[in-house]
Design a protein around this motif. Structure first.
Motif, PDB file in Angstrom:
ATOM      1  N   GLU A 118       0.838  -1.217   0.000  1.00 38.41           N
ATOM      2  CA  GLU A 118       0.000   0.000   0.000  1.00 38.41           C
ATOM      3  C   GLU A 118       0.866   1.258   0.000  1.00 38.41           C
ATOM      4  N   ASP A 119       1.958   1.245   0.772  1.00 37.82           N
ATOM      5  CA  ASP A 119       2.865   2.405   0.784  1.00 37.82           C
ATOM      6  C   ASP A 119       3.513   2.597  -0.589  1.00 37.82           C
ATOM      7  N   ALA A 120       3.914   1.478  -1.218  1.00 37.40           N
ATOM      8  CA  ALA A 120       4.534   1.581  -2.547  1.00 37.40           C
ATOM      9  C   ALA A 120       3.536   2.088  -3.579  1.00 37.40           C
ATOM     10  N   ILE A 121       2.277   1.620  -3.484  1.00 36.98           N
ATOM     11  CA  ILE A 121       1.244   2.083  -4.417  1.00 36.98           C
ATOM     12  C   ILE A 121       0.992   3.580  -4.235  1.00 36.98           C
ATOM     13  N   GLU A 122       0.993   4.019  -2.987  1.00 36.92           N
ATOM     14  CA  GLU A 122       0.756   5.440  -2.706  1.00 36.92           C
ATOM     15  C   GLU A 122       1.807   6.320  -3.363  1.00 36.92           C
ATOM     16  N   ILE A 123       3.035   5.832  -3.428  1.00 34.95           N
ATOM     17  CA  ILE A 123       4.112   6.613  -4.050  1.00 34.95           C
ATOM     18  C   ILE A 123       3.861   6.774  -5.543  1.00 34.95           C
ATOM     19  N   TYR A 124       3.366   5.711  -6.213  1.00 33.26           N
ATOM     20  CA  TYR A 124       3.252   5.741  -7.675  1.00 33.26           C
ATOM     21  C   TYR A 124       1.850   6.059  -8.171  1.00 33.26           C
ATOM     22  N   GLU A 125       0.899   6.279  -7.274  1.00 28.41           N
ATOM     23  CA  GLU A 125      -0.447   6.625  -7.718  1.00 28.41           C
ATOM     24  C   GLU A 125      -0.501   7.920  -8.520  1.00 28.41           C
ATOM     25  N   PRO A 126       0.244   8.970  -8.129  1.00 29.66           N
ATOM     26  CA  PRO A 126       0.203  10.195  -8.957  1.00 29.66           C
ATOM     27  C   PRO A 126       0.712   9.947 -10.373  1.00 29.66           C
ATOM     28  N   LEU A 127       1.778   9.184 -10.533  1.00 28.58           N
ATOM     29  CA  LEU A 127       2.288   8.897 -11.878  1.00 28.58           C
ATOM     30  C   LEU A 127       1.278   8.068 -12.669  1.00 28.58           C
ATOM     31  N   ALA A 128       0.632   7.095 -11.978  1.00 29.26           N
ATOM     32  CA  ALA A 128      -0.362   6.271 -12.664  1.00 29.26           C
ATOM     33  C   ALA A 128      -1.567   7.115 -13.097  1.00 29.26           C
ATOM     34  N   GLU A 129      -1.989   8.057 -12.255  1.00 28.20           N
ATOM     35  CA  GLU A 129      -3.123   8.905 -12.609  1.00 28.20           C
ATOM     36  C   GLU A 129      -2.814   9.786 -13.799  1.00 28.20           C
ATOM     37  N   ASP A 130      -1.560  10.216 -13.896  1.00 27.30           N
ATOM     38  CA  ASP A 130      -1.182  11.038 -15.047  1.00 27.30           C
ATOM     39  C   ASP A 130      -1.346  10.258 -16.349  1.00 27.30           C
ATOM     40  N   LYS A 131      -1.186   8.926 -16.308  1.00 29.41           N
ATOM     41  CA  LYS A 131      -1.356   8.101 -17.512  1.00 29.41           C
ATOM     42  C   LYS A 131      -2.755   7.494 -17.590  1.00 29.41           C
ATOM     43  N   THR A 162       8.601  -1.369  -5.078  1.00 31.91           N
ATOM     44  CA  THR A 162       8.575  -0.093  -5.795  1.00 31.91           C
ATOM     45  C   THR A 162       9.155  -0.249  -7.198  1.00 31.91           C
ATOM     46  N   ASN A 163      10.209  -1.065  -7.356  1.00 32.87           N
ATOM     47  CA  ASN A 163      10.768  -1.289  -8.691  1.00 32.87           C
ATOM     48  C   ASN A 163       9.754  -1.960  -9.607  1.00 32.87           C
ATOM     49  N   LEU A 164       9.048  -2.961  -9.070  1.00 30.22           N
ATOM     50  CA  LEU A 164       8.081  -3.676  -9.902  1.00 30.22           C
ATOM     51  C   LEU A 164       6.883  -2.802 -10.252  1.00 30.22           C
ATOM     52  N   ILE A 165       6.398  -2.020  -9.289  1.00 23.57           N
ATOM     53  CA  ILE A 165       5.266  -1.121  -9.590  1.00 23.57           C
ATOM     54  C   ILE A 165       5.710  -0.030 -10.547  1.00 23.57           C
ATOM     55  N   ASP A 166       6.940   0.467 -10.392  1.00 17.71           N
ATOM     56  CA  ASP A 166       7.472   1.470 -11.316  1.00 17.71           C
ATOM     57  C   ASP A 166       7.502   0.918 -12.736  1.00 17.71           C
ATOM     58  N   ASN A 167       7.931  -0.349 -12.898  1.00 15.70           N
ATOM     59  CA  ASN A 167       7.948  -0.958 -14.224  1.00 15.70           C
ATOM     60  C   ASN A 167       6.539  -1.109 -14.783  1.00 15.70           C
ATOM     61  N   ALA A 168       5.585  -1.514 -13.918  1.00 12.50           N
ATOM     62  CA  ALA A 168       4.206  -1.683 -14.388  1.00 12.50           C
ATOM     63  C   ALA A 168       3.613  -0.371 -14.857  1.00 12.50           C
ATOM     64  N   VAL A 169       3.879   0.710 -14.122  1.00  7.42           N
ATOM     65  CA  VAL A 169       3.367   2.026 -14.513  1.00  7.42           C
ATOM     66  C   VAL A 169       4.083   2.525 -15.768  1.00  7.42           C
ATOM     67  N   LYS A 170       5.393   2.323 -15.820  1.00  2.00           N
ATOM     68  CA  LYS A 170       6.204   2.845 -16.918  1.00  2.00           C
ATOM     69  C   LYS A 170       5.894   2.137 -18.235  1.00  2.00           C
ATOM     70  N   ILE A 228      -3.669  -1.832 -13.415  1.00  4.59           N
ATOM     71  CA  ILE A 228      -2.574  -2.621 -12.834  1.00  4.59           C
ATOM     72  C   ILE A 228      -3.132  -3.326 -11.603  1.00  4.59           C
ATOM     73  N   THR A 229      -3.050  -4.644 -11.599  1.00  2.00           N
ATOM     74  CA  THR A 229      -3.621  -5.445 -10.510  1.00  2.00           C
ATOM     75  C   THR A 229      -2.502  -6.085  -9.694  1.00  2.00           C
ATOM     76  N   ILE A 230      -2.573  -5.908  -8.375  1.00  2.00           N
ATOM     77  CA  ILE A 230      -1.612  -6.514  -7.456  1.00  2.00           C
ATOM     78  C   ILE A 230      -2.391  -7.425  -6.511  1.00  2.00           C
ATOM     79  N   THR A 231      -2.029  -8.719  -6.509  1.00  2.00           N
ATOM     80  CA  THR A 231      -2.759  -9.713  -5.716  1.00  2.00           C
ATOM     81  C   THR A 231      -1.832 -10.345  -4.690  1.00  2.00           C
TER      82      THR A 231
END
Length: 455
Positions: A314-327, A358-366, A374-377
């Motif tokens: 959840e903390d990692a998702i919170e970091i990348y949510e703004p970048l994901a929203e931009d896309k 964070t690296n994996l979520i960054d790759n998924a967003v990028k 993007i689904t995380i289970t």
């Protein structure tokens, strides 16, 4: 339905082979002893029959048929048991004297030895010797071999007992040998596992027996000494290069930032800001490279403790949510570990696992397409916890999936996107320290599966 048998370890196969060879040697030896004893007993009986019939033949030669018939009748009457058989017949095999009524049906009417084991007219287990006398008479002698057969049975029982004893002894010796080999091989395997995790100071324990395993251990330890020396040299060179380059890059970054407000021309300001971004990327690359090197060599200190995986992601998702929203991307977390005991059983370094996520979520967003999900289970598996990160991107070709774990390797289709090719290398290094598993697959997009073992 095929039944899948468990595979035997090498040391157990070796121990069973020794036990089998030991059993086979004893089986052959005991078989030879048994056959030899049986042969000598048969020869001894034949010798006794031959001696007796020779004596009777001499009586016939000296005194004729009357003296022989009288001698056989006297001997037949003297026998207290049926242990010996005497029979004298004429040339038509009609009885003249003896202690049996007629010629046994199963005894051939020819000269020589015969073994008779089942005849209603005589006791069991008899050995006969017949001989013609002067062409007018036939002489038949028989000896009861029951005692000899009983002795053979006793020899067989002793042989069987010795064989079972040898089998038990071979099995026990095999088990002891297997345990000793397994213990020593387990130590070698455990040491190799420690070395694979980057702990190059570990060495294979050796005993004072100086056997082949100890020789192999000394050889491997010498090889590890050499590898550790080379790795120390590489680490020092890498650290020196990284520190020597990171210091001037940091100064360059500071000077460029001070230059931005002094640049009045918009085009020049964009060039300075682009240079700052490039320097930032270089600093990130050096930092990631140093982290991977220290993880692989075991130099980086770790702090293992129970981890709440759900809150970390959840903390990692919170970091990348703004970048994901931009896309226009939506990140969905499906946490099935909540309330399960396995969530508190995962031990690991919180900072390293967070960096991994964070690296994996960054790759998924990028690399995921715009306006996608993007689904995380998170779920529990038999060995621990499973984390699956799925995006709708084009994925990685199967023939390149093993290469992306190498440093600086980038798929051709992603070379125009920002990145340094170290993200998945760092993820693999972190999971290696945690004895985790990493699986990459193209499944309606791209999917990364991580399994972290429980305590």
């Amino acid at each position: 339905m095929k039944i899948k048998l468990p595979r035997l370890s090498l040391s157990l196969k070796f121990a069973l082979s020794i036990g089998g060879v030991f059993f086979l040697i004893n089986f052959i030896f005991e078989g030879i002893v048994s056959e030899t004893s049986e042969h000598f007993m048969e020869k001894e009986i034949d010798s006794r029959l031959q001696t007796k019939i020779n004596d009777l033949n001499e009586v016939y030669d000296l005194g004729g048929i009357t003296l022989l018939q009288t001698l056989i009748d006297r001997r037949a009457r003297q026998e207290l048991s049926a242990s010996k058989i005497y029979l004298l017949t004429d040339k038509t095999y009609r009885k003249l004297s003896g202690n049996i009524p007629a010629w046994p049906e199963k005894v051939p009417k020819t000269a020589g030895f015969t073994e008779l084991e089942d005849d209603h007219t005589t006791p069991l287990e008899y050995r006969f010797l017949s001989r013609p006398l002067g062409g007018q008479y036939h002489l038949l002698l028989g000896l009861d071999t029951t005692k000899e057969e009983e002795l053979e049975d006793q020899v067989f029982i002793v042989f069987l007992g010795a064989l079972l004893l040898s089998l038990c002894g071979g099995t026990i010796a095999g088990v002891i040998l297997h345990r000793g080999l397994k213990k020593r091989l387990s130590l070698i395997s455990a040491t190799c596992s420690e070395i694979m995790l980057g702990r190059f100071s570990k060495r294979i324990p050796v005993s004072r027996t100086s056997d082949e395993i100890d020789v192999m251990g000394h050889t491997l330890n010498s090889m590890l000494d050499r590898i550790e020396t080379l790795m120390d040299g590489i680490r020092h060179v890498t650290d020196n290069i990284a520190h020597d380059l990171r210091t001037p890059l940091t100064r360059l970054h500071g000077r460029l930032e001070r230059l931005v407000p002094l640049t009045e021309n918009d085009e020049n300001r964009k060039l300075v800001e682009a240079a700052i971004a490039e320097v930032d990327q270089l600093l990130v690359t050096f930092s990631a490279l140093l982290s991977i090197t220290r993880l692989e060599t075991g130099e980086l200190e770790t702090n293992f403790a129970p981890m709440p995986l759900g809150s970390l992601i959840e903390d990692a998702i919170e970091i990348y949510e703004p970048l994901a929203e931009d896309k226009g991307q939506n990140i969905i977390l499906k946490d099935t570990l909540s309330g399960q005991s396995v969530a508190g059983q995962i031990l690991g370094d919180r900072d390293l696992i967070t960096q991994c996520f964070t690296n994996l979520i960054d790759n998924a967003v990028k690399y995921g397409p715009a306006n996608s999900t993007i689904t995380i289970t998170l779920s529990a598996v038999e060995t621990g916890a499973e984390i699956v990160i799925h995006d709708a991107g084009s994925g990685i070709p199967e023939n390149e999936q093993s290469n992306v774990l190498e440093r600086f390797y980038r798929v051709e289709s992603s070379r125009n996107l920002p990145g340094n090719g170290l993200g998945l290398s760092l993820v693999a290094a972190v999971l290696r320290i945690h004895n985790g598993q990493l699986k990459l697959e193209n499944h309606n997009g791209f999917q990364v599966t991580i399994i972290l073992p429980s305590q």
